[in-house]
Design an enzyme around this catalytic site. Sequence first.
Site, PDB file in Angstrom:
ATOM      1  N   ARG A 223       0.855  -1.184   0.000  1.00 57.18           N
ATOM      2  CA  ARG A 223       0.000   0.000   0.000  1.00 57.18           C
ATOM      3  C   ARG A 223       0.894   1.238   0.000  1.00 57.18           C
ATOM      4  O   ARG A 223       2.027   1.205   0.511  1.00 57.18           O
ATOM      5  CB  ARG A 223      -0.870   0.029   1.263  1.00 57.18           C
ATOM      6  CG  ARG A 223      -1.970  -1.010   1.275  1.00 57.18           C
ATOM      7  CD  ARG A 223      -3.100  -0.642   0.307  1.00 57.18           C
ATOM      8  NE  ARG A 223      -4.221  -1.540   0.408  1.00 57.18           N
ATOM      9  CZ  ARG A 223      -4.566  -2.432  -0.523  1.00 57.18           C
ATOM     10  NH1 ARG A 223      -3.851  -2.545  -1.628  1.00 57.18           N
ATOM     11  NH2 ARG A 223      -5.636  -3.186  -0.368  1.00 57.18           N
ATOM     12  N   HIS A 271      -1.827   1.058  -9.564  1.00 59.25           N
ATOM     13  CA  HIS A 271      -2.478   0.073  -8.689  1.00 59.25           C
ATOM     14  C   HIS A 271      -3.142  -1.035  -9.524  1.00 59.25           C
ATOM     15  O   HIS A 271      -4.330  -1.334  -9.360  1.00 59.25           O
ATOM     16  CB  HIS A 271      -3.506   0.764  -7.782  1.00 59.25           C
ATOM     17  CG  HIS A 271      -3.824  -0.008  -6.532  1.00 59.25           C
ATOM     18  ND1 HIS A 271      -3.993   0.565  -5.309  1.00 59.25           N
ATOM     19  CD2 HIS A 271      -3.999  -1.333  -6.325  1.00 59.25           C
ATOM     20  CE1 HIS A 271      -4.275  -0.354  -4.398  1.00 59.25           C
ATOM     21  NE2 HIS A 271      -4.274  -1.532  -5.002  1.00 59.25           N
TER      22      HIS A 271
END
Length: 308
Positions: A223, A271
């Site tokens: 993340r 992502h």
Amino acid sequence: MTFLYKADPARGAVWAELLAQKMPELPFRIWPDIGDPHAVRFLAAWEPPRDLATQFPNLEILFSTGAGTDQFDFAAIPPALPVVRMVESGIVQGMVEYVTLAVLAQHRDWRTYQAQQRAGTWQAHRVQPASSRRVGVLGLGTLGRAVLERQRSFGFPCAGWSRSPQQLYGVDCHHGPEGLQALLARTDILICLLPLTDSTRGILCQRLFDQLPRGATLINVGRGGHLVQDDLLQALGTGRLGNAVLDVCDPEPLPPGHPFWTHPQVVLTPHIASMTQPETAVDAVVENLRRYRQGLPMVGLVDRTLGY
Ligand code: GLV
């Protein structure tokens, strides 16, 4: 009794079709078409609604449509409500592909050759054996383990690090704070696949970079919150780190003009390292519903004290 889905509607349509085949008895709805909120027993969401507890008083399980649950506001989720992460083979496969791409590109000097081509330079560099490139993975969950297994098949010396002790065939496993130091000292290509929790936020910082061999590569597929961006820029600038591959950042997307967009030592992707695949995700959910009904532990059940 309804199963409600609140995430990408295009993929939701595939969920609808598959669940209708596999569990025809369970009515399925896609947000915002919630029907009778009292009937909603199961919710699969990337971001649950804020007033979850009052809106769906009879909710029995909250499924994350992603591998992580750090996007959930646990303070707003009733403490007794089971929360389940997405553990499904499609996400695993995608992650293994992406990390393999990044590791091999680094190992085989892909960016050097791209730059040479643009400069009209025909120049061979020595092909280093895989045995000379040490791969280390932070986080030994389903994704970390699958990634290590594949990298090991290329002959990279592999090590992994986790909070608690783990054993993995052919992988040098470390754990806890002292274990982290040992892992970093022997890692040329570092891959972050940790969950984002209070204890892992900001873990990719100068102190950690300083413990890696000079010129190491960082691949962050965890993340954005794991990374201290200024520390990375500094480490790339001094040569402490050679390159970084970032699939996640904070915020997403980064603002225009952020140095990562154009940094010559950074590869930035939006992502996409891996995505939940409806076909395999629905199988995972159906299996978990079966387990739930039989009183068996669900796969991916979140331990709130650990945050994953
Ligand atoms: C994506 O990052 C996910 O959590 O599945």
